[in-house]
Design an enzyme around this catalytic site. Sequence first.
Site, PDB file in Angstrom:
ATOM      1  N   GLU A  39     -31.440  58.431   9.742  1.00  0.00           N
ATOM      2  CA  GLU A  39     -31.038  57.133  10.289  1.00  0.00           C
ATOM      3  C   GLU A  39     -29.548  57.133  10.650  1.00  0.00           C
ATOM      4  O   GLU A  39     -29.116  56.459  11.588  1.00  0.00           O
ATOM      5  CB  GLU A  39     -31.270  56.028   9.246  1.00  0.00           C
ATOM      6  N   THR A 117     -34.269  51.551   8.220  1.00  0.00           N
ATOM      7  CA  THR A 117     -35.656  51.292   8.569  1.00  0.00           C
ATOM      8  C   THR A 117     -36.305  50.484   7.452  1.00  0.00           C
ATOM      9  O   THR A 117     -35.804  50.422   6.335  1.00  0.00           O
ATOM     10  CB  THR A 117     -36.409  52.605   8.776  1.00  0.00           C
ATOM     11  N   LYS A 200     -39.867  44.907   4.202  1.00  0.00           N
ATOM     12  CA  LYS A 200     -39.806  45.536   2.883  1.00  0.00           C
ATOM     13  C   LYS A 200     -38.963  46.800   3.008  1.00  0.00           C
ATOM     14  O   LYS A 200     -39.240  47.655   3.847  1.00  0.00           O
ATOM     15  CB  LYS A 200     -41.228  45.892   2.444  1.00  0.00           C
ATOM     16  N   ASP A 201     -37.919  46.896   2.195  1.00  0.00           N
ATOM     17  CA  ASP A 201     -37.115  48.123   2.222  1.00  0.00           C
ATOM     18  C   ASP A 201     -36.797  48.555   0.802  1.00  0.00           C
ATOM     19  O   ASP A 201     -37.363  48.018  -0.166  1.00  0.00           O
ATOM     20  CB  ASP A 201     -35.835  47.929   3.061  1.00  0.00           C
ATOM     21  N   MET A 202     -35.892  49.534   0.657  1.00  0.00           N
ATOM     22  CA  MET A 202     -35.589  50.091  -0.659  1.00  0.00           C
ATOM     23  C   MET A 202     -34.106  49.949  -1.026  1.00  0.00           C
ATOM     24  O   MET A 202     -33.669  50.545  -2.013  1.00  0.00           O
ATOM     25  CB  MET A 202     -36.022  51.571  -0.713  1.00  0.00           C
ATOM     26  N   GLU A 203     -33.339  49.219  -0.227  1.00  0.00           N
ATOM     27  CA  GLU A 203     -31.900  49.116  -0.509  1.00  0.00           C
ATOM     28  C   GLU A 203     -31.296  47.724  -0.355  1.00  0.00           C
ATOM     29  O   GLU A 203     -30.375  47.359  -1.087  1.00  0.00           O
ATOM     30  CB  GLU A 203     -31.096  50.075   0.410  1.00  0.00           C
ATOM     31  N   ASP A 226     -43.086  51.051   9.875  1.00  0.00           N
ATOM     32  CA  ASP A 226     -44.491  51.086   9.459  1.00  0.00           C
ATOM     33  C   ASP A 226     -44.981  49.675   9.170  1.00  0.00           C
ATOM     34  O   ASP A 226     -44.218  48.811   8.730  1.00  0.00           O
ATOM     35  CB  ASP A 226     -44.682  51.993   8.233  1.00  0.00           C
TER      36      ASP A 226
END
Lengths: 268, 268
Positions: A39, A117, A200-203, A226
Site C-alpha cells: 500500500e 485498504t 472493517k480494517d486492522m489499524e 474485499d
Amino acid sequence: MAALGDQSEAPPPPPDQQAMASQNKPISNIVIIIAMQTEALPIVNRFQLTEEPNSPFPQGVPWVRYRGTYKNLNLSLIWPGKDPVLGVDSVGTISSALVTYAAIQTLQPDLIINAGTAGGFKAKGASIGDVFIVSDCAFHDRRIPIPVFDLYGVGLRKAFEAPNLVKELNLKVAKLSTGDSLDMSPQDESSIIANDATLKDMEGAAIAYVAELLKVPAVFVKAVTDIIDGDKPTAEEFLQNLAAVTAKLDLAVEKVINFINGKSIAEL
Amino acid sequence: MAALGDQSEAPPPPPDQQAMASQNKPISNIVIIIAMQTEALPIVNRFQLTEEPNSPFPQGVPWVRYRGTYKNLNLSLIWPGKDPVLGVDSVGTISSALVTYAAIQTLQPDLIINAGTAGGFKAKGASIGDVFIVSDCAFHDRRIPIPVFDLYGVGLRKAFEAPNLVKELNLKVAKLSTGDSLDMSPQDESSIIANDATLKDMEGAAIAYVAELLKVPAVFVKAVTDIIDGDKPTAEEFLQNLAAVTAKLDLAVEKVINFINGKSIAEL
C-alpha cells in the site's frame, strides 16, 4: 498559582486560543501512516519520498520513515516495517498505535493521514475499489462486559471529518470498525453491526485512539479490497484485489494531499 | 566503513559483548507495568513509591509513574491510568504496548516486570489465587489466515524465564495467551488451546512484543482471579476475587523484587 498583579509581560495565550491559532495556520507537516509495504510504495513513488538513512526511531524497531517535500508540505510516510523475525508487514493495532505515538513525538505533525485498504459491506453500500473518508472509528474485538469498561473496549471516537475535503473531492463517508483479525467471527460481526460500520480494517481505531490522546487531527482514507458480506473468502479476495485497489488508494491520497496543500486544519 | 588500520583507540566491544556485560552487572533499574489501579496500589504502598509530580510522559496521556528506591533498586511502577473520557483503567494491549515503549525510551530499565491478574484454566492446573511466572506469551485474537501472517498474528514469544527465581521462590510456570476481550469467544478458545495456555490476560503478549523489539528482558507475574473453564461467569468471578488475589500478587511481587535485588540478569 499565577501572580495575578504582575502585568509586566503579556501572558501566553490560553490553550484554547493556541489550539485555535494552530487550526488556522497553513498545514505544513503531515504524517501518513500505512500498514503494508504494497500500500505504501505507490505513494512513496508518487511523491518521490526517500527512505531516511538515519531513522528517527529507536534501534530494534522495524519502522521506516520515507520523507520529502511536495508543494508547501513536509511529508513523512511511516510504514511499521517488516516483523524482524517473520518478515511480514507489522499489521494490526499494536504496531500502528506504536508508530503513531512515536511519529507524533518525533515529528510533531499538524495532521495524520492513515491510508489503507479495508473490507467493506455491500449491504452498507461498499463496492470493491471504493475509497472512503472515515467519520467514526471503533473496535469490534475488545469485549469487556463490565459497565463503562464495555464502552472503553468499543472505543468509539469521531475521526477528523474534513467536510470541505469530502465535498470538493466527492468522496464517500462511512464508519470504520477495527480489529486484529483479517477474518470475522460471529462475535466480531455482532460488534461491527453494533458499530454501524461500512468498513472493517486492522489499524484505524488504534491510530484514532493515539491521535486523540495527543490531540493531533487524523483523517482516514480507506479503499475497499474485499466484500465481507459477499461470497468470496476474505483472504483470497483481499490478496487478489490488493494491487489494483492500492492504485486507487494512491490516486485518492494524491487528491487529498493536493486539496490540503495551502490550507489550514480549519479549512479542511 | 571502519578504518581498519587505525589501532590508536581501543574499539568499543562488539554488541554481543556489550549485551553480555549488561547481563552480568547488578540490576539497578526496574520498570513494573500494571494495568489496573486496584492491582497497582498495594505494590505502590508496599514499596513506598510516590507518584512523580513531573510526568516523564507527554501531555495528554493518562499514564502514571510511581517511583522510589528499595534496597539497591530504582523502582518505577507504570500504570496506564484512567481513560481521559470514560474514567476506567486503560486496560488491554494497545495501552500496555504504548506504556512499555514509552517507559523503555524514557527510563531505560534493565528489566521489565509485568504483574497482573489473569484467568486460569483448571484443566491445566490453575486455581484461584495461584501465582505464575510466564514461560511463553502469544495472542489469541489476531487471526490472519495468510501464510506467515498467521504466525505473526499469534506472535508466540518466550518470556524471560528466570529459572533461579522460579526455583528459589517455588513458583508455578505456565504459558500465557493474551487478547483484548475479558470474555472468550469460541474462536478465542480454539486459539488459546492451540497456544497451550494455562493463563489468559489482556496485556502480556503486547508487553512481550515491545520488550523483545527493544531488547529488554521481561518477566511476567500473573495471579489467577477467575477460572475460565469453571461454572461462574468470568466478569462476576473476576470482580469478586480481584481484591483478595491482588493481595497475593502483591506478596509475590515483593518476593520477586527481593530475589532480584543484588543480582544480575544472568543470575535470575
